[in-house]
Design a protein around this motif. Sequence first.
Motif, short mmCIF file in Angstrom:
data_model
loop_
_atom_site.label_atom_id
_atom_site.label_comp_id
_atom_site.label_asym_id
_atom_site.label_seq_id
_atom_site.Cartn_x
_atom_site.Cartn_y
_atom_site.Cartn_z
N ASP A 16 0.83 -1.22 0.00
CA ASP A 16 0.00 0.00 0.00
C ASP A 16 0.87 1.27 0.00
O ASP A 16 0.70 2.17 0.82
N VAL A 17 1.82 1.31 -0.94
CA VAL A 17 2.71 2.46 -1.07
C VAL A 17 2.00 3.55 -1.86
O VAL A 17 1.56 3.32 -2.99
N ARG A 18 1.88 4.74 -1.28
CA ARG A 18 1.20 5.85 -1.94
C ARG A 18 2.17 6.89 -2.51
O ARG A 18 1.80 7.65 -3.40
N PHE A 19 3.38 6.93 -1.95
CA PHE A 19 4.38 7.89 -2.43
C PHE A 19 5.71 7.16 -2.62
O PHE A 19 6.09 6.32 -1.80
N VAL A 20 6.40 7.52 -3.68
CA VAL A 20 7.74 6.97 -3.93
C VAL A 20 8.70 8.16 -4.02
O VAL A 20 8.53 9.05 -4.86
N ARG A 21 9.68 8.16 -3.13
CA ARG A 21 10.68 9.23 -3.15
C ARG A 21 11.90 8.76 -3.94
O ARG A 21 12.46 7.70 -3.67
N LEU A 22 12.29 9.57 -4.90
CA LEU A 22 13.48 9.29 -5.69
C LEU A 22 14.62 10.13 -5.15
O LEU A 22 14.53 11.36 -5.10
N ALA A 35 9.23 13.35 -5.01
CA ALA A 35 8.20 12.33 -4.76
C ALA A 35 7.32 12.16 -5.98
O ALA A 35 6.90 13.15 -6.61
N ILE A 36 7.05 10.91 -6.34
CA ILE A 36 6.14 10.64 -7.44
C ILE A 36 5.06 9.67 -6.98
O ILE A 36 5.24 8.94 -6.01
N ALA A 37 3.95 9.65 -7.68
CA ALA A 37 2.88 8.69 -7.40
C ALA A 37 3.26 7.33 -7.98
O ALA A 37 3.97 7.25 -8.98
N PRO A 38 2.79 6.23 -7.36
CA PRO A 38 3.13 4.90 -7.86
C PRO A 38 2.79 4.71 -9.34
O PRO A 38 3.51 3.99 -10.04
N ALA A 39 1.74 5.36 -9.81
CA ALA A 39 1.34 5.19 -11.20
C ALA A 39 2.40 5.72 -12.17
O ALA A 39 2.43 5.31 -13.34
N GLU A 40 3.25 6.61 -11.69
CA GLU A 40 4.28 7.20 -12.55
C GLU A 40 5.57 6.37 -12.58
O GLU A 40 6.47 6.66 -13.36
N LEU A 41 5.64 5.34 -11.73
CA LEU A 41 6.92 4.67 -11.55
C LEU A 41 7.35 3.85 -12.77
O LEU A 41 8.52 3.82 -13.12
N GLU A 42 6.40 3.20 -13.43
CA GLU A 42 6.76 2.40 -14.60
C GLU A 42 7.42 3.29 -15.66
O GLU A 42 8.43 2.91 -16.27
N GLY A 43 6.87 4.48 -15.86
CA GLY A 43 7.46 5.43 -16.80
C GLY A 43 8.82 5.91 -16.33
O GLY A 43 9.73 6.13 -17.14
N ALA A 44 8.99 6.06 -15.00
CA ALA A 44 10.28 6.50 -14.45
C ALA A 44 11.35 5.44 -14.71
O ALA A 44 12.50 5.78 -15.00
N PHE A 45 10.98 4.16 -14.61
CA PHE A 45 11.94 3.09 -14.88
C PHE A 45 12.42 3.12 -16.33
O PHE A 45 13.59 2.89 -16.62
N THR A 46 11.51 3.37 -17.25
CA THR A 46 11.87 3.30 -18.67
C THR A 46 12.45 4.61 -19.20
O THR A 46 13.37 4.60 -20.01
#
Length: 445
Positions: A16-22, A35-46
């Motif tokens: 239940d992670v709501r925020f991801v800090r880079l 900080a990004i939302a989990p929905a943005e993480l796949e795009g951040a990886f690529t």
Amino acid sequence: MGKQEEFVLRALEERDVRFVRLWFTDVLGSLKSVAIAPAELEGAFTEGIGFDGSAIEGFARVYEADMLAKPDPTTFQILPWRGEGPATARMFCDIVMPDGSPSYADPRFVLKRALSKAAEAGFTFYTHPEIEFYLFKDRPVSGVEPVPVDRSGYFDHTAQSAGSDFRREAITMLESMGISVEFSHHEGGPGQQEIDLRYADALTTADNIMTFRTVVREVALSQGIWATFMPKPFTEHPGSGMHTHVSLFEGDRNAFFAAGAEYQLSPTGRKFIAGVLRHASEITAITNQWVNSYKRLIGGGEAPAHICWGHNNRSAMVRVPMYKPNKGQATRVELRTIDSATNPYLAFAVILGAGMKGIEEGYEMPPEAEDDVWSLNDRERKSLGIEPLPKTLYEAISVMENSEFLAETLGEHVYDFFLRNKRSEWEAYRGQVSAYERDLMLPTI
């Protein structure tokens, strides 16, 4: 997308992670975070997350400002201090240019480049830091000397002490983030603590040190106290160092170990030490990067001020610890100059670079310093061939300015910015009128 990225994306849902800090660091070692939302993480990886590099110390000039932060999925951890409820996670990032090439201003890349060069020679670099810091009762106020949380000393055990409560909570938090702690204890100064991280490869250790500093500050604030990694906060008490044990491995074999050799130290280990000593003055501006760092190095005691090595000699810059029978894998070298406020990525890069230079060029290790170096006078030290380390930041950057080795190891961008920044720090510092000058002169002159 690789397995590590897929694991992280699954963990976001399960935890239940709501925020991801880079996280990433600037050239001076300050931690940066977006900080990004989990929905943005796949795009951040690529593709990475875009940001203005010109706003970060040492990253870019305005006309080359666009940069991308690409998260490293192997560094994914939940932040334990964010409390109950929806979780917050963090990952360290590599900084890249819009065309996907590494940013030469990224300290993490500087270390990765040094590690890759060592790997080409067959070596993996391991480090083990002993991190010292002070705890104060309150947030420091300008012009007022801070008050330590206790008046205890080295290894003291005191009932219900603020320091031991603090260390227990900090270590629990570190362990929950996968950072193993080997030892912890009260250090020599009032309110001074030491926590030692377990051996790991240098990149993991540098990431762990950045996390460690954040955890220490967060725990201190939660307990209503203040933590500082300032190298020398008090005139009369010891400074805070980061004595670091280092070793090179070839596969599973410790390249520093040679059974039957003096101190069980291999030719590779001896050449590594010779490289560190030969380039000691050049790397000091990196391992001791603040004007205050040199108050620690001239303070005597456990802080070295001279370029020498010794076996179990704690006044030496480089120490070869006592060999433990049947523990050849533990053979290592301890560097005692580094302070707790260094940028660990750059510090490990230049130490490794200096050691590798010694190995590549076959440097000879100088004779051992068997005496307490602090107890000798200048003439005695000179007769033994023991040279002093830079005594001020100005001396350190003067040596750095003429170092081709540092320009090559850091890369021109980091090298140039670091020098410009440190010249500016020195100019600002030398114009300040201190309390010492006022106390000495106002009553009498």
